[in-house]
Design a protein around this motif. Structure first.
Motif, short mmCIF file in Angstrom:
data_model
loop_
_atom_site.label_atom_id
_atom_site.label_comp_id
_atom_site.label_asym_id
_atom_site.label_seq_id
_atom_site.Cartn_x
_atom_site.Cartn_y
_atom_site.Cartn_z
N THR A 1 0.82 -1.22 0.00
CA THR A 1 0.00 0.00 0.00
C THR A 1 0.85 1.26 0.00
OG1 THR A 1 -0.30 -0.16 2.40
CG2 THR A 1 -2.04 -1.07 1.02
N SER B 1 -0.35 6.39 -3.88
CA SER B 1 -0.70 7.67 -3.27
C SER B 1 -2.04 7.53 -2.55
CB SER B 1 -0.77 8.78 -4.32
OG SER B 1 -1.87 8.58 -5.17
N PRO B 2 -2.29 8.37 -1.53
CA PRO B 2 -3.57 8.30 -0.82
C PRO B 2 -4.77 8.50 -1.73
CG PRO B 2 -2.00 9.63 0.41
CD PRO B 2 -1.37 9.35 -0.93
N ASP B 3 -4.63 9.31 -2.78
CA ASP B 3 -5.75 9.58 -3.68
C ASP B 3 -5.63 8.83 -5.01
OD1 ASP B 3 -3.56 11.01 -4.52
OD2 ASP B 3 -4.66 12.85 -4.94
N TYR B 4 -4.95 7.69 -4.96
CA TYR B 4 -4.75 6.83 -6.12
C TYR B 4 -6.07 6.54 -6.85
CZ TYR B 4 -4.34 2.23 -8.34
OH TYR B 4 -4.41 1.17 -9.20
N THR C 1 0.13 6.96 -8.78
CA THR C 1 -1.03 7.84 -8.58
C THR C 1 -2.24 7.39 -9.38
OG1 THR C 1 -0.27 9.32 -10.34
CG2 THR C 1 0.41 9.85 -8.07
N THR D 1 -11.12 4.40 -6.21
CA THR D 1 -10.21 5.46 -5.80
C THR D 1 -9.73 5.20 -4.38
OG1 THR D 1 -11.37 7.05 -7.18
CG2 THR D 1 -9.99 7.96 -5.46
N GLY D 2 -8.45 5.48 -4.13
CA GLY D 2 -7.93 5.48 -2.77
C GLY D 2 -7.02 4.33 -2.40
N ARG D 3 -5.96 4.65 -1.69
CA ARG D 3 -5.00 3.66 -1.19
C ARG D 3 -5.66 2.70 -0.21
NH1 ARG D 3 0.36 6.12 0.81
NH2 ARG D 3 -1.04 7.30 2.12
N ASP D 4 -6.63 3.17 0.58
CA ASP D 4 -7.31 2.29 1.52
C ASP D 4 -8.02 1.15 0.80
OD1 ASP D 4 -6.41 3.81 3.65
OD2 ASP D 4 -8.27 4.96 3.81
N GLN D 5 -8.58 1.46 -0.38
CA GLN D 5 -9.25 0.41 -1.15
C GLN D 5 -8.23 -0.56 -1.73
OE1 GLN D 5 -12.69 -0.03 -1.32
NE2 GLN D 5 -12.01 -2.02 -2.05
#
Length: 118
Positions: A18, A22-25, A103, A38-42
């Motif tokens: 992870t 980027s956080p807003d990938y 990204t 969207t998002g690194r958390d996902q």
């Protein structure tokens, strides 16, 4: 960057994996738009599920071509499903790398067909 990602996948190191994003990938699947997210958390949630479902999954880049901030690469994923079925995908992933993190990507991955019987 992509070598770090392959290494993290093959070690099943979710934190290192992870950290490659980027956080807003943004992950785009042009042929399968419902898979876009969207998002690194996902990314983390997706790979946690992938490692759980396919505990021996391995990744390889079989070819790559850098093009500015993009990297075009052929990927192969191989593993075994919990039910014993073989998991095998190949395709192209186009990754945009900025400040040493991914990204954006565009995925063109598909399951590999079993060989035809002769």
């Amino acid at each position: 960057m992509l070598d770090r990602l392959v290494d993290a996948i093959n070690k099943h190191d979710i934190d290192a994996l992870t950290a490659c994003f980027s956080p807003d990938y943004v992950s785009t699947w042009p042929v399968h738009p419902a898979r876009t997210f969207t998002g690194r958390d996902q990314v983390r949630r997706n790979w946690e599920m992938m490692f759980e479902a396919r505990p021996d999954i391995k990744a390889a880049m079989t070819a790559r071509a850098p093009a500015g901030d993009e990297a075009w690469a052929e990927w192969e994923f191989v593993g075994t499903e919990r039910n014993g079925a073989r998991f095998h995908q190949r395709g192209v992933i186009i990754a945009v790398v900025e400040d040493d993190v991914i990204t954006r990507t565009r995925f063109y991955m598909e399951p590999v067909d079993a060989p035809l019987a002769q």
